[in-house]
Motif scaffolding. Structure first.
Motif, PDB file in Angstrom:
ATOM      1  N   SER A 112      82.982  36.628  56.785  1.00 53.78           N
ATOM      2  CA  SER A 112      82.377  36.583  55.446  1.00 53.78           C
ATOM      3  C   SER A 112      82.776  35.304  54.706  1.00 53.78           C
ATOM      4  N   ASP A 113      83.605  34.489  55.342  1.00 55.79           N
ATOM      5  CA  ASP A 113      84.028  33.213  54.754  1.00 55.79           C
ATOM      6  C   ASP A 113      82.805  32.312  54.500  1.00 55.79           C
ATOM      7  N   ALA A 114      82.744  31.731  53.288  1.00 56.27           N
ATOM      8  CA  ALA A 114      81.584  30.886  52.932  1.00 56.27           C
ATOM      9  C   ALA A 114      81.560  29.593  53.758  1.00 56.27           C
ATOM     10  N   LYS A 115      82.699  29.253  54.358  1.00 54.33           N
ATOM     11  CA  LYS A 115      82.763  28.031  55.191  1.00 54.33           C
ATOM     12  C   LYS A 115      81.759  28.121  56.354  1.00 54.33           C
ATOM     13  N   LEU A 116      81.444  29.357  56.777  1.00 54.17           N
ATOM     14  CA  LEU A 116      80.532  29.552  57.917  1.00 54.17           C
ATOM     15  C   LEU A 116      79.158  28.935  57.639  1.00 54.17           C
ATOM     16  N   GLU A 117      78.652  29.128  56.406  1.00 55.67           N
ATOM     17  CA  GLU A 117      77.345  28.544  56.034  1.00 55.67           C
ATOM     18  C   GLU A 117      77.356  27.028  56.177  1.00 55.67           C
ATOM     19  N   ASP A 118      78.452  26.400  55.711  1.00 52.28           N
ATOM     20  CA  ASP A 118      78.532  24.933  55.773  1.00 52.28           C
ATOM     21  C   ASP A 118      78.504  24.452  57.217  1.00 52.28           C
ATOM     22  N   LEU A 119      79.088  25.221  58.118  1.00 51.06           N
ATOM     23  CA  LEU A 119      79.213  24.767  59.509  1.00 51.06           C
ATOM     24  C   LEU A 119      77.927  24.986  60.313  1.00 51.06           C
ATOM     25  N   VAL A 120      77.287  26.159  60.153  1.00 49.75           N
ATOM     26  CA  VAL A 120      76.151  26.458  61.045  1.00 49.75           C
ATOM     27  C   VAL A 120      74.838  26.675  60.284  1.00 49.75           C
ATOM     28  N   GLU A 150      72.745  28.517  56.702  1.00 49.72           N
ATOM     29  CA  GLU A 150      72.685  29.866  56.130  1.00 49.72           C
ATOM     30  C   GLU A 150      72.053  30.886  57.078  1.00 49.72           C
ATOM     31  N   ASN A 151      70.903  30.521  57.672  1.00 46.17           N
ATOM     32  CA  ASN A 151      70.207  31.479  58.553  1.00 46.17           C
ATOM     33  C   ASN A 151      71.062  31.880  59.749  1.00 46.17           C
ATOM     34  N   ASN A 152      71.657  30.859  60.392  1.00 49.14           N
ATOM     35  CA  ASN A 152      72.496  31.138  61.566  1.00 49.14           C
ATOM     36  C   ASN A 152      73.701  31.996  61.188  1.00 49.14           C
ATOM     37  N   ALA A 153      74.282  31.719  60.004  1.00 52.16           N
ATOM     38  CA  ALA A 153      75.466  32.475  59.570  1.00 52.16           C
ATOM     39  C   ALA A 153      75.090  33.946  59.374  1.00 52.16           C
ATOM     40  N   ASP A 154      73.935  34.197  58.710  1.00 49.63           N
ATOM     41  CA  ASP A 154      73.507  35.584  58.489  1.00 49.63           C
ATOM     42  C   ASP A 154      73.236  36.291  59.818  1.00 49.63           C
ATOM     43  N   GLN A 155      72.550  35.550  60.718  1.00 54.03           N
ATOM     44  CA  GLN A 155      72.214  36.129  62.033  1.00 54.03           C
ATOM     45  C   GLN A 155      73.481  36.501  62.812  1.00 54.03           C
ATOM     46  N   LEU A 156      74.474  35.603  62.764  1.00 60.89           N
ATOM     47  CA  LEU A 156      75.724  35.849  63.500  1.00 60.89           C
ATOM     48  C   LEU A 156      76.422  37.097  62.954  1.00 60.89           C
TER      49      LEU A 156
END
Length: 526
Positions: free
Chosen positions: A208-216, A218-224
């Motif tokens: 749930s870390d917001a850093k995930l969006e920056d790395l991959v 928004e769409n990929n982060a939600d999908q993961l």
């Protein structure tokens, strides 16, 4: 270090798959992580001029395929890893079946575009017969492949084994971002075409870390997040014991050629894979921690070094400590054998070692005393199970094109057959020599090696044969009578065992009906 500690720090495994799924490329990357090589070679590539380390035979470099199992040992994080890269091509399946007798676990490579292929199914059957633990590596995610869930379903269905993903891909093909490791909850992002090692790894404890969006994105982060929640909901917790019993296969995703996901698999592998296990011999069960040494030969390779014409027997150590220069008893040799030249392998490169432990694969320089399936021990007679020869499918007669080189041809055929490249049958009548193989490609390999290594030129004439059946009978009189009446169809294999060469299925059936006292076997181990 005590014997038990040495055994616990060893992992011996084979890499198996259908041809072209990326087995040899994965081997290269594992060697790279083990620090055994600095730059990974390629099997087929216009850009890369280094050949793959494990494809060292001349014919392998020309064809871009593996034709022989190669053995490599390296250290990784305090673990001694013995890795056997097998040929995927079904024409060399026997070499692979024999190699599977010498390993404790298996990594199976599956191409994400093609999914599970026929050769993979056959190899999986051999693993299931022995309850060998299997880890599945789904490769080539840098290409547009099939949906990961579909692939998991296909593995379960076709290979008849439960699966549990331990890593999960973030997108695939051109938009491929990397792999999330479910086993130790970290996200690894890689740049493409990594042939040297990089430190591009991000540890993300919490999805749930917001850093995930920056790395991959928004769409990929939600999908993961969705995928991980679904996996944790649908698949049970990973059970190490079920894996060790061969009931469940952990699955990793990645791209070997780009170094995606290989390290996660290797780190998890050394954590969960079995150390050397007990082996069944016909006499008793052999436990690795025993004081007395024992081991068996599962492969022989002649002329590994073309300059020296040497013959090396590959020995898997099952128990005790193997020492250089110590006399050991072979099953068949009348006197004890000593080996002053004992090597550990890095494909074709070798180094002399003083001792080795259960799980290790060593090379013994041998002048012809050892054969595939032989055991060596500290004096006890042991027969390790499960290294049969199967009846071949294609038969061709050997035609010598240079009568002056008959001696070289005899020697070449003898040595190549002892390697188990193919099987040689010599007819009782007329002494005709017939080679039986599983696939067409082996004839080309034999022809190539006879010419290059023994300077003998041959051609092969096709023969109309259905099966080679090893024959035996409790009634010696009946057997002699059978051999006399069917003399035209009787041959001997390389060990001098009687073989009946059947021309068709119907005729074989008729002969079996007419001679009920004769037993017909389709493998040489009976």
């Amino acid at each position: 270090m005590s014997l038990t500690k040495e055994i616990q720090r060893r992992k011996t495994f084979g890499i198996i798959s259908h041809p072209d799924a990326g087995k040899t490329t994965l081997t290269e990357k594992l060697l790279l992580f083990g620090g055994a090589i600095k730059t990974a070679g390629a099997v087929k590539s216009n850009k890369i001029d280094t050949h793959a380390k494990s494809d060292w035979m001349e014919i392998e470099k020309q064809r871009g395929i593996s034709v022989a199992t190669s053995v490599m040992g390296f250290e990784y994080k305090g673990t001694k890893i013995n890795l056997l890269d097998t040929p995927g091509h079904q024409d060399f399946a026997e070499d692979t079946y024999r190699t599977l007798t010498a390993v404790d676990s298996v990594i199976m490579v599956i191409d994400c575009v093609k999914g599970v292929e026929i050769q993979t199914e056959k190899l999986m059957e051999v693993c299931r017969m022995r309850k060998t633990p299997v880890i599945c590596f789904i490769n080539k995610l840098d290409r547009e492949g099939r949906d990961p869930y579909d692939l998991l379903d296909e593995v379960e269905e076709k290979l008849n084994i439960k699966v549990r993903p331990l890593s999960w891909p973030i997108s695939m093909g051109k938009t491929f971002k990397g792999v999330y490791n479910l086993y130790n909850k970290s996200l690894n992002l890689f740049r493409p075409s990594q042939r040297k090692l990089s430190d591009d790894i991000m540890a993300i404890e919490d999805l749930s870390d917001a850093k995930l969006e920056d790395l991959v994105g928004e769409n990929n982060a939600d999908q993961l997040r969705e995928d991980v929640e679904l996996i944790e909901g649908v698949y049970p917790e990973f059970d190490k014991d079920a894996y060790l019993n061969g009931e469940i296969a952990p699955v990793f995703f990645g791209s070997a050629v780009n170094n995606f996901g290989v390290q996660e698999m290797l780190d998890t592998f050394i954590d969960i894979a079995p150390s050397p296990k007990s082996r069944h011999a016909e006499e008793r069960e052999v436990i690795p921690e025993e004081d007395k040494f024992s081991g068996f030969v599962f492969k022989i390779h002649a002329n590994m070094d073309p300059n020296h014409r040497n013959r090396i027997a590959f020995l898997r150590i099952c128990s005790g400590r193997f020492e250089r220069n110590k006399p050991y008893k072979s099953m068949r040799a009348t006197k004890s054998l000593r080996f002053s030249n004992v090597t550990s392998f890095m494909a074709q490169d070798k180094e002399i070692i003083e001792e080795a432990f259960p799980g290790d694969i060593v090379g013994l320089y041998d002048t012809g005393n050892l054969k595939i399936g032989d055991s060596l021990s500290d004096g006890e007679r042991l027969t390790f199970k499960g290294i049969p020869s199967f009846s071949p499918e294609i038969f061709k007669e050997v035609i010598n094109k240079d009568a002056m080189k008959t001696k070289q041809l005899e020697k070449g055929l003898k040595q190549l057959m002892e390697e188990g490249v193919a099987q040689l049958f010599t007819f009782d009548m007329g002494a005709r020599k017939v080679i039986g193989t599983v696939g067409q490609l082996q004839f080309e390999v034999i022809q190539f090696r006879l010419k290059n290594e023994y300077n003998a030129t041959v051609e092969f004439a096709p023969m109309n044969l259905y099966k080679a059946c090893w024959i035996s009978s409790k009634d010696k009189k009946q057997l002699d009578e059978f051999v006399r009446s069917k003399n035209r169809h009787i041959a001997y294999d390389k060990d001098g065992k009687l073989v009946f060469m059947a021309e068709s299925r119907a005729w074989l059936q008729m002969v079996q009906d007419n001679y009920p006292d004769i037993e017909f076997h389709f493998t040489s181990e009976f």
